[in-house]
Design an enzyme around this catalytic site. Sequence first.
Site, mmCIF file in Angstrom:
data_model
loop_
_atom_site.group_PDB
_atom_site.id
_atom_site.type_symbol
_atom_site.label_atom_id
_atom_site.label_comp_id
_atom_site.label_asym_id
_atom_site.label_seq_id
_atom_site.Cartn_x
_atom_site.Cartn_y
_atom_site.Cartn_z
ATOM 1 N N CYS A 293 0.790 -1.239 0.000
ATOM 2 C CA CYS A 293 0.000 0.000 0.000
ATOM 3 C C CYS A 293 0.822 1.290 0.000
ATOM 4 O O CYS A 293 0.703 2.087 -0.923
ATOM 5 C CB CYS A 293 -0.956 0.001 1.186
ATOM 6 S SG CYS A 293 -2.245 -1.241 1.001
ATOM 7 N N PHE A 294 1.641 1.510 1.043
ATOM 8 C CA PHE A 294 2.290 2.829 1.162
ATOM 9 C C PHE A 294 3.061 3.238 -0.099
ATOM 10 O O PHE A 294 2.823 4.313 -0.639
ATOM 11 C CB PHE A 294 3.221 2.883 2.375
ATOM 12 C CG PHE A 294 2.519 2.961 3.706
ATOM 13 C CD1 PHE A 294 1.139 2.967 3.793
ATOM 14 C CD2 PHE A 294 3.248 3.037 4.884
ATOM 15 C CE1 PHE A 294 0.490 3.028 5.013
ATOM 16 C CE2 PHE A 294 2.614 3.104 6.111
ATOM 17 C CZ PHE A 294 1.238 3.096 6.185
#
Length: 469
Positions: A293-294
């Site tokens: 995600c990040f």
Amino acid sequence: MNSEIKITVTGTGFVGLVTAAIFADKGFNVVALDIDQEKIDIVNKGETFFFEPNLPPLIRRVTLDKRKLTASSDIIDSIKESDVTFICVGTPSQEDGSCDLQYIEQSARDIGRAIKLKEDYHLVVAKSTIVPGTTRNLIKVAIEKESGKKAGEGFGLCMSPEFLREGQSVHDTVFPDRIVIGEFDLRSGEMLEGIFKKLYKDEQDEFTANWEGLYNKIVNCPEIIRFSLETAECIKYANNSFLATKISFINEFANICERIDGVDINDIAKGIGLDFRINPQFLRAGAGFGGSCFPKDVRAIMKFAKDVGYEPKILQSVIDVNAHQAKRMVELAEEKLGDLSNLKACVLGLSFKPGTDDMRSAPSIKIIDQLLSKGMTVIAWDPEAMNEAKKAHWIGEKITYADSIHEALKGADVCFLVTEWDEFKNLEPMDFKIMKTPTLIDGRRIYDPKRFLKEGIDYSGIGIGLKSN
Ligand code: NAD
């Protein structure tokens, strides 16, 4: 009665499977959909296809015992038979950082085809992380085109971002901090809020199950906040970008601390974390952030910002500082050993964080890539992620996988601690003495530097100025 509402979840990956299972556990009839027949077969056997704490007993319970969750690749027919569809397909990065929306588009088309065959109103909820405007300009348009129906009339449309953490996903789905709903119109928002209120009942309620203490808490309905579709989409990117910024901020300070004799970033983090305006979460300096995600979400919102005419300066720095952390791990080894070529590196931890076997954008990959390019041989051990690592084309066959921590350490010139699994936290200085030269680069700051140095380990850690210690 929850059992009257039929839910389909399309995309039975990490988010989709957990979402489907929690709804099913609360009595909803759920069908989890995917194009990958192998995943479908595994779920229908009551099993899981990735490592996630607390998920296996939940999947077993909702599939085999309660029979509230089934999995299927019969996407259009299953959606047609349901009342609401959550879109949880992947939105990976493209080469230029932008969000790849091909799976979203495919799902929206399938949903449109199913809605065409339905008489009743159907609610569509995008849960995947998608750049602002995607629900309105892509999902809505594709469904309208395929179904011949209008949003707000034949079907409802919402965007509700997912905030769960891998490694704690079951807990996070049962006890979310808040629910964000972006709504196309009032009716869609009201319907989704009603479904979430049934899931997290207004009055105090206990989940029926009670294993491992996880559900042994009263579940209160979390705050539900409603916005426009675009605001909900944007909240998810702002959320992940802020958390990534916190990590890069503390890593930036770690790099400063390394140049100040006797100053330790962990003390700085403690000192600022107690300020309630800052809080202690996400202030652990280390080898950098990774995961599914990040990195992808920060890059996607940066590309989006540039496309709409804004140069995101803070976010660019967040990415730059993060890339530097992996390099810093290798620099620390070079400061100790000089030329690394022909030396043997032991890497402890491969997954991007403990509690998961997810190797997507794991810092270990960047570190191992550098070690190999410097002519080192690499042996690694991870309690869960070695199979995933073997599949990863970046490093897969290029390194050796040990059968134990002991085997990984034995004869190594330097050890890189990359993922802070509990299995590593209990290691003693003695355990590192089986290395050829006991040099330790602590990328997660899990060991006591003074003790390790005192007991003969050549210790270096991210964010600690050690000269006078
Ligand atoms: P994933 O890659 O684990 O799963 C995606 C699934 O979608 C796969 O099983 C794939 O086979 C399936 N799929 C692809 N196209 C399909 C189609 N047309 N119809 C049905 N299924 C299809 O992805 P994930 O990690 O679960 O992430 C899903 C979304 O949620 C992404 O947008 C991600 O950014 C977001 N998200 C992920 C997390 C996380 O921790 N993994 C947390 C919050 C949000």
